[in-house]
Design an enzyme around this catalytic site. Structure first.
Site, PDB file in Angstrom:
ATOM      1  CG  ASP A   1      49.822  26.478  53.911  1.00 37.62           C
ATOM      2  OD1 ASP A   1      49.432  25.499  54.578  1.00 37.62           O
ATOM      3  OD2 ASP A   1      49.670  26.561  52.690  1.00 37.62           O
TER       4      ASP A   1
ATOM      5  CG  HIS B   1      34.644  29.185  39.757  1.00 36.97           C
ATOM      6  ND1 HIS B   1      34.121  28.759  40.950  1.00 36.97           N
ATOM      7  CD2 HIS B   1      35.816  28.522  39.615  1.00 36.97           C
ATOM      8  CE1 HIS B   1      34.929  27.874  41.501  1.00 36.97           C
ATOM      9  NE2 HIS B   1      35.967  27.722  40.706  1.00 36.97           N
TER      10      HIS B   1
ATOM     11  N   PRO C   1      42.027  25.929  50.636  1.00 42.29           N
ATOM     12  CG  PRO C   1      42.178  23.690  51.291  1.00 42.29           C
ATOM     13  CD  PRO C   1      42.950  24.966  51.242  1.00 42.29           C
TER      14      PRO C   1
ATOM     15  CD  GLU D   1      31.366  30.145  42.614  1.00 40.35           C
ATOM     16  OE1 GLU D   1      32.131  31.073  42.916  1.00 40.35           O
ATOM     17  OE2 GLU D   1      31.731  29.141  41.971  1.00 40.35           O
TER      18      GLU D   1
ATOM     19  CG  ASP E   1      37.642  33.372  39.041  1.00 40.75           C
ATOM     20  OD1 ASP E   1      36.990  33.857  38.089  1.00 40.75           O
ATOM     21  OD2 ASP E   1      38.001  32.186  39.083  1.00 40.75           O
TER      22      ASP E   1
ATOM     23  CB  ILE F   1      46.998  27.735  43.245  1.00 46.16           C
ATOM     24  CG1 ILE F   1      46.367  26.641  42.368  1.00 46.16           C
ATOM     25  CG2 ILE F   1      46.619  29.117  42.728  1.00 46.16           C
ATOM     26  CD1 ILE F   1      44.843  26.552  42.445  1.00 46.16           C
TER      27      ILE F   1
ATOM     28  CB  SER G   1      40.718  30.013  46.906  1.00 46.74           C
ATOM     29  OG  SER G   1      40.771  28.672  47.346  1.00 46.74           O
ATOM     30  NE  ARG G   2      35.883  25.462  45.394  1.00 53.43           N
ATOM     31  CZ  ARG G   2      36.651  25.289  44.324  1.00 53.43           C
ATOM     32  NH1 ARG G   2      37.228  26.349  43.755  1.00 53.43           N
ATOM     33  NH2 ARG G   2      36.842  24.108  43.802  1.00 53.43           N
TER      34      ARG G   2
HETATM   35  N1  LIG Z   1      38.995  29.695  40.742  1.00 57.07           N
HETATM   36  C1  LIG Z   1      39.323  28.548  40.210  1.00 57.07           C
HETATM   37  O1  LIG Z   1      39.086  28.325  39.016  1.00 57.07           O
HETATM   38  C2  LIG Z   1      40.027  27.481  41.035  1.00 57.07           C
HETATM   39  C3  LIG Z   1      40.614  26.410  40.364  1.00 57.07           C
HETATM   40  C4  LIG Z   1      41.331  25.448  41.094  1.00 57.07           C
HETATM   41  C5  LIG Z   1      41.420  25.533  42.473  1.00 57.07           C
HETATM   42  N2  LIG Z   1      40.815  26.572  43.098  1.00 57.07           N
HETATM   43  C6  LIG Z   1      40.900  26.669  44.573  1.00 57.07           C
HETATM   44  O2  LIG Z   1      42.253  26.828  44.945  1.00 57.07           O
HETATM   45  C7  LIG Z   1      42.484  26.091  46.143  1.00 57.07           C
HETATM   46  C8  LIG Z   1      43.957  25.774  46.278  1.00 57.07           C
HETATM   47  O3  LIG Z   1      44.335  24.864  45.270  1.00 57.07           O
HETATM   48  P1  LIG Z   1      45.780  24.156  45.281  1.00 57.07           P
HETATM   49  O4  LIG Z   1      45.830  23.279  44.082  1.00 57.07           O
HETATM   50  O5  LIG Z   1      46.831  25.178  45.486  1.00 57.07           O
HETATM   51  O6  LIG Z   1      45.642  23.261  46.584  1.00 57.07           O
HETATM   52  P2  LIG Z   1      46.830  22.686  47.487  1.00 57.07           P
HETATM   53  O7  LIG Z   1      46.218  21.556  48.245  1.00 57.07           O
HETATM   54  O8  LIG Z   1      48.058  22.438  46.678  1.00 57.07           O
HETATM   55  O9  LIG Z   1      47.145  23.899  48.484  1.00 57.07           O
HETATM   56  C9  LIG Z   1      46.290  24.297  49.503  1.00 57.07           C
HETATM   57  C10 LIG Z   1      47.135  24.868  50.627  1.00 57.07           C
HETATM   58  O10 LIG Z   1      46.249  25.303  51.650  1.00 57.07           O
HETATM   59  C11 LIG Z   1      46.795  24.876  52.896  1.00 57.07           C
HETATM   60  N3  LIG Z   1      45.740  24.695  53.881  1.00 57.07           N
HETATM   61  C12 LIG Z   1      44.835  23.733  53.944  1.00 57.07           C
HETATM   62  N4  LIG Z   1      44.027  23.893  54.989  1.00 57.07           N
HETATM   63  C13 LIG Z   1      44.439  25.013  55.606  1.00 57.07           C
HETATM   64  C14 LIG Z   1      44.004  25.702  56.761  1.00 57.07           C
HETATM   65  N5  LIG Z   1      42.965  25.275  57.489  1.00 57.07           N
HETATM   66  N6  LIG Z   1      44.648  26.820  57.123  1.00 57.07           N
HETATM   67  C15 LIG Z   1      45.701  27.251  56.390  1.00 57.07           C
HETATM   68  N7  LIG Z   1      46.166  26.635  55.286  1.00 57.07           N
HETATM   69  C16 LIG Z   1      45.532  25.532  54.907  1.00 57.07           C
HETATM   70  C17 LIG Z   1      47.490  23.569  52.611  1.00 57.07           C
HETATM   71  O11 LIG Z   1      48.477  23.290  53.596  1.00 57.07           O
HETATM   72  C18 LIG Z   1      48.078  23.831  51.241  1.00 57.07           C
HETATM   73  O12 LIG Z   1      49.388  24.358  51.310  1.00 57.07           O
HETATM   74  C19 LIG Z   1      41.581  24.836  45.950  1.00 57.07           C
HETATM   75  O13 LIG Z   1      41.231  24.276  47.211  1.00 57.07           O
HETATM   76  C20 LIG Z   1      40.381  25.404  45.268  1.00 57.07           C
HETATM   77  O14 LIG Z   1      39.419  25.797  46.252  1.00 57.07           O
HETATM   78  C21 LIG Z   1      40.133  27.544  42.414  1.00 57.07           C
END
Ligand SMILES: NC(=O)c1ccc[n+]([C@@H]2O[C@H](COP(=O)([O-])OP(=O)(O)OC[C@H]3O[C@@H](n4cnc5c(N)ncnc54)[C@H](O)[C@@H]3O)[C@@H](O)[C@H]2O)c1
Length: 334
Positions: free
Chosen positions: A173, A294, A205, A262, A257, A154, A232-233
Site C-alpha cells: 500500500d 459485482h 481503488p 463489466e 467479482d 476492506i 475491487s475494480r
Molecule cells: N466489489 C464490490 O462490491 C466493491 C464494493 C466496495 C468497494 N469496492 C472496491 O474496493 C476498493 C477499496 O475500498 P476501501 O473501502 O477499502 O477503500 P480505502 O480507501 O479504505 O482503501 C484503499 C487503500 O488503497 C490504498 N491505495 C490508494 N491508492 C493506491 C495506490 N496508487 N497504490 C497502492 N495503494 C493505494 C490506500 O492507501 C488505501 O489504504 C474501492 O476503491 C472499490 O474500488 C468494491
C-alpha cells in the site's frame, strides 16, 4: 425534493422507498444511467446512480442541461465519474464514503475458499449423484501466505480473516495501516508480495496509477499455484493477460467479482441474447475460475448503509451543508 434513482435492483427498491418516505419523493428505475437513459432525468434536481452508471462528460452535460444539480452515487468507488466536467458544470457529486467493509472482505474470502475447495464443481457433481473426490483436492490456508494489495478498510477486514486462518500476512500500500501491522502484517514491495503469496487479493481503488496493476509481468511473477482474487475494480487486472496465463495452466484458482468491461453486462440478464465479449466468454470456461457480477457489497447491512448515506447526502445538499462524502465541488484548500 423529487429524486430519480437509476439502476435500482428489485431487492433494493423497498429499502430505498422506505428510507426516503416522508423526506423526499423518489422514483426508482431499474435501467442504468447511460447516454440513452440520461434524458429521463430532465426536470429532476437530484439523481441517484449505481456503481456502473455512465457519468462521463457527455452524460453529465445531458443531466445538467435537463436541470439536474446534484448526483448521489450509491457506491464508494467513483472511477466512473468525470469530476472535472462535473465541477465545470456546477454539479454537486456525492458518494457513500463508508459502508460495511465486511460485506466485500467476506465475499472475497468466499471466492477464495470456493476456488480453493472446488465448491462449484463439488456441488454440481452431487446434484448429479456423482460422489467422487477426484479433482477436488484443496489446501489448508493455515501457514500459507496472504498478499493483500491495498490495506484500507476492506483490505484490513480481509487481513483480519486471513489472520484468523493462521496465515502469514504480506501487504502492499502507499500507507501502512497500524491495525494490519498489529496483526503481524509485513509491508513489502509489490514484486516480493506477488512472488511469495499463495493468495493475492486486490483492494486498491482503480486510478490511472493502478490501472492494469496486475498485468502480464505481475501475473508472471506470481506462484504457479497461487489464488488470485479481485473484488475491487476490474481495471486493476489486464484480463487478456490473465486468460493467457490460465490457458498455460497456471493458478490454483481465480475469483473475480469485477471485470474491466463489466459496464453494460453486469447487473443485467444477457442469458437470451448472449455476450459479445470473447475474453469474458473464455474466462468463464476455465474450471478453476469463478466470475460473479459485482455482488461483493450486496448484503442487507451494506445496502442499508449505502441507502442511509444516500439520503443523508441528499438532505445535506437540500440544506446547503458540506460533508466528506462530497467529491465535487472540491473542498476548499486551507
Ligand atoms: N466489489 C464490490 O462490491 C466493491 C464494493 C466496495 C468497494 N469496492 C472496491 O474496493 C476498493 C477499496 O475500498 P476501501 O473501502 O477499502 O477503500 P480505502 O480507501 O479504505 O482503501 C484503499 C487503500 O488503497 C490504498 N491505495 C490508494 N491508492 C493506491 C495506490 N496508487 N497504490 C497502492 N495503494 C493505494 C490506500 O492507501 C488505501 O489504504 C474501492 O476503491 C472499490 O474500488 C468494491
Amino acid at each position: 425534493m423529487e429524486i430519480l434513482a437509476f439502476g435500482v435492483q428489485s431487492d433494493e427498491r423497498p429499502l430505498i422507498e422506505n428510507a426516503f418516505a416522508g423526506r423526499h419523493e423518489v422514483r426508482c428505475l431499474d435501467v442504468f444511467l447511460t447516454e440513452d437513459t440520461a434524458p429521463i432525468a430532465a426536470g429532476y434536481e437530484a439523481v441517484s446512480t449505481s456503481v456502473n452508471a455512465d457519468l462521463s462528460g457527455a452524460v453529465l452535460q445531458t443531466l445538467a442541461a435537463g436541470g439536474t444539480r446534484m448526483i448521489a452515487q450509491r457506491s464508494t468507488g467513483f472511477n466512473n465519474v468525470d469530476l472535472d466536467v462535473a465541477e465545470r458544470l456546477g454539479l454537486r457529486v456525492a458518494r457513500v464514503s463508508y459502508y460495511s467493509p465486511y460485506s466485500v472482505a467476506e465475499f472475497a474470502w468466499t471466492l477464495a475458499m470456493a476456488v480453493n475447495r472446488r465448491i462449484i464443481r463439488a456441488a454440481s457433481r452431487t446434484r448429479d449423484f456423482d460422489f467422487r473426490l477426484d479433482g477436488l483436492l484443496g489446501r489448508d490456508m493455515r501457514g500459507r501466505t496472504a498478499g493483500v494489495i491495498g490495506t484500507g478498510k476492506i483490505g484490513e477486514a480481509f487481513t483480519r480473516i486471513a489472520h484468523g486462518f493462521g496465515m502469514h500476512l504480506l501487504g502492499w500500500d502507499v500507507v501502512e495501516n497500524p491495525a494490519c501491522l498489529e496483526l503481524g502484517m509485513e509491508y513489502v514491495e509489490k514484486d516480493r508480495l506477488l512472488a511469495e503469496a499463495d493468495l493475492v487479493s486486490l483492494h486498491v481503488p482503480l486510478l490511472p496509477s493502478t490501472h492494469h496493476l496486475i498485468g502480464g509481468e505481475a501475473l508472471a511473477a506470481m506462484k504457479d499455484d497461487a489464488i488470485l482474487i479481485n473484488s475491487s475494480r476490474g481495471g486493476l487486472i489486464d484480463t487478456r493477460a490473465l486468460v493467457a496465463e490460465l490457458r498455460a495452466g497456471r493458478f490454483t484458482g481465480v475469483g473475480l467479482d469485477v471485470y474491466e468491461a463489466e459496464a453494460g453486462l453486469f447487473f443485467l440478464d444477457k442469458s437470451l441474447e448472449g455476450v459479445d465479449d470473447d475474453t469474458l466468454a473464455r474466462l468463464v470456461t476455465f474450471p478453476n475460475v469463478i466470475v460473479t457480477s459485482h455482488q461483493a457489497y450486496y448484503t442487507r447491512e451494506a445496502v442499508g448503509q449505502i441507502i442511509e448515506a444516500t439520503v443523508r447526502n441528499i438532505d445535506d445538499y437540500a440544506a446547503g451543508r458540506r460533508s466528506d462524502s462530497v467529491l465535487v465541488p472540491a473542498p476548499p484548500v486551507n
